[in-house]
Design an enzyme around this catalytic site. Structure first.
Site, PDB file in Angstrom:
ATOM      1  CD  GLU A   1      32.926  32.389  37.041  1.00 25.36           C
ATOM      2  OE1 GLU A   1      32.536  31.594  37.933  1.00 25.36           O
ATOM      3  OE2 GLU A   1      32.144  33.104  36.382  1.00 25.36           O
TER       4      GLU A   1
ATOM      5  CG  HIS B   1      29.640  35.554  39.375  1.00 23.79           C
ATOM      6  ND1 HIS B   1      28.599  35.667  40.267  1.00 23.79           N
ATOM      7  CD2 HIS B   1      29.938  36.829  38.991  1.00 23.79           C
ATOM      8  CE1 HIS B   1      28.284  36.938  40.429  1.00 23.79           C
ATOM      9  NE2 HIS B   1      29.067  37.666  39.656  1.00 23.79           N
TER      10      HIS B   1
ATOM     11  CG  PHE C   1      29.645  45.651  41.019  1.00 23.81           C
ATOM     12  CD1 PHE C   1      30.266  44.914  40.026  1.00 23.81           C
ATOM     13  CD2 PHE C   1      28.569  46.450  40.664  1.00 23.81           C
ATOM     14  CE1 PHE C   1      29.830  44.966  38.714  1.00 23.81           C
ATOM     15  CE2 PHE C   1      28.124  46.516  39.345  1.00 23.81           C
ATOM     16  CZ  PHE C   1      28.757  45.770  38.372  1.00 23.81           C
TER      17      PHE C   1
ATOM     18  CE  LYS D   1      24.882  35.557  38.277  1.00 21.74           C
ATOM     19  NZ  LYS D   1      25.642  34.479  38.928  1.00 21.74           N
TER      20      LYS D   1
ATOM     21  CG  HIS E   1      23.535  38.991  38.061  1.00 19.69           C
ATOM     22  ND1 HIS E   1      23.443  38.468  39.322  1.00 19.69           N
ATOM     23  CD2 HIS E   1      24.788  39.531  37.979  1.00 19.69           C
ATOM     24  CE1 HIS E   1      24.574  38.664  39.973  1.00 19.69           C
ATOM     25  NE2 HIS E   1      25.398  39.301  39.179  1.00 19.69           N
TER      26      HIS E   1
ATOM     27  CB  CYS F   1      26.980  39.739  42.393  1.00 21.18           C
ATOM     28  SG  CYS F   1      26.624  41.211  41.421  1.00 21.18           S
TER      29      CYS F   1
END
Length: 424
Positions: free
Chosen positions: A322, A311, A407, A343, A348, A171
């Protein structure tokens, strides 16, 4: 051989063009209008029959026709993730008002990555192999599935012979691509870069795999409200697709040709959690490092940041961590900063997310508006920042930050400044 620019050259990096292919609109204005209207790109999954899968929603680019950007032969020889990227690159070039590149082709590069690459091709060709044998497999299988196909295709389409490769950091891919393109210009090894990310992985195997991880929202009966970053009732992200490509060039060159300059890409920070293959460090250590490095690179203090495009995936763990990272990195200033996750409207986009969200930061600076975080209804005590939840907020934005965490614990953070701020 590519020549490095002399030390006397001013290497301020600006954004002059945006190409956006998203579930909420194709092109800058269509995407922005949807953001301002709070429209969602999430709906029923139609790319394939979800059958017995526990998730039957996705954020798809349903109105895209590759034939608008490529000829029939090119379409057949490339995967959908490349189709989306080629379209985004052309849109970015047009938005930057580039008829032809002034720089030599060896000094115009492409860094466009993908988190997953041509998985649609892999799945289709494997089925052909099992059904009809090895001779049924297309000779174009490898060039269709390889993650660098998009970057290569863009370069071939426009005759660009400079730096060319494809980062793949889940991502964080799109943000890493932009950060590395920014560095190439700053270091003087390129004058113009097309950079960003692309993803087209809404396939049976991909969706099933993310379902098995329990990473996706299962609000199948209420798709428009499924992505709800920072909300106490969030239950996972919505699988999306799309592409974002930005044109970066030196400010000097952009001003010389009278380009429409949006903002300055002023800082880039990257780090690794080195903690877990999917979960972020619970204390947000890697994210904190990346944020601080981006601010330092941009010569920006925490109290100068006006907006953070988070994010904000809408997963319970990510949003909490976050929030911790933002509070730690910005200290006492954290709760004064407007934060939103776009998002919430487009899901996403995986490897494309960082590029699209960087584009949104550039537009937020230029237009003086922070996009909202839709679907926020119930406060989470662990998420206690100033999330923009009342719709778009008019705001004088001189400095914006975009967070991207992938990830593998791979983090990329970009800092953007308005043109006046960058001249200080």
């Amino acid at each position: 051989m590519t020549q490095r620019a002399t030390s006397n050259d001013r290497r301020e990096v600006v954004i002059t063009g945006i190409g956006a292919v998203t579930p909420i609109g194709i092109g800058v204005e269509a995407m922005w209008d949807s953001l301002m209207a709070g429209r969602s790109g999430v709906g029923a999954l139609t790319h394939f029959d979800p059958g017995k899968l526990p998730v039957s929603i996705a954020s798809q680019v349903d109105d895209f026709d590759a034939a608008d950007y490529m000829d029939r032969r090119e379409i057949g020889r490339n995967d959908r993730f490349t189709h989306l990227a080629v379209a985004a690159a052309r849109l970015a070039i047009e938005h930057a008002e580039i008829d032809s590149f002034d720089a030599p082709p060896e000094r115009v590069g492409v860094i466009v990555g993908s988190g997953i690459g041509g998985i649609g091709t892999i799945e289709r060709e494997k089925e052909l192999y099992l059904e009809r044998g090895p001779r049924a497999v297309s000779p174009f299988t490898v060039p269709k599935l390889m993650p660098n196909a998009a970057a290569a295709s863009i370069a071939m389409k426009h005759g660009l012979k400079g730096i060319n490769y494809a980062p793949s950091s889940a991502c964080a891919t799109g943000a890493h691509a932009l950060g590395e393109a920014y560095r190439a210009i700053k270091d003087g090894v390129a004058d113009v870069m097309l950079a960003g990310g692309t993803e087209a992985a809404i396939t049976p195997l991909s969706v099933a795999a993310f379902c098995r991880m329990q990473a996706l929202s299962t609000r199948n009966n209420d798709p428009e409200h499924a992505s709800r970053p920072f909300d106490a009732d969030r239950d996972g992200f919505v699988f999306g697709e799309g592409a974002g490509v930005l044109v970066l060039e030196t400010r000097e060159a952009a001003e010389k040709r009278g380009a429409p300059i949006l903002c300055t890409l002023a800082g880039y920070g990257a780090s690794a959690d080195a903690y877990h293959v999917t979960q972020p460090d619970p204390e947000g250590a890697g994210a904190i490092t990346a944020i601080r490095n981006a601010l330092e690179d941009a010569d920006v203090r925490p109290d100068e940041v006006d907006y953070v495009n988070a994010h904000g995936t809408s997963t319970p763990y990510n949003d909490r961590v976050e929030t911790i990272a933002i509070k730690t990195a910005f200290g006492n200033e954290a709760k004064k900063i407007a934060v939103s996750s776009t998002k919430s409207q487009m899901g996403h986009l995986l490897g494309a997310a960082g590029a699209i969200e960087a584009a949104i930061c550039a537009l937020a600076i230029t237009r003086g508006i922070a996009p909202g975080t839709t679907n926020y209804q119930t406060a989470d005590p662990d998420c206690d920042l100033d999330y923009v939840t009342e719709g778009p907020r008019k705001l004088d934005i001189n400095v914006a930050v975009s967070n991207s965490f992938g990830f593998g614990g791979q983090n990329a953070v970009l800092a953007f400044t308005g043109l006046e701020r960058s001249r200080r």
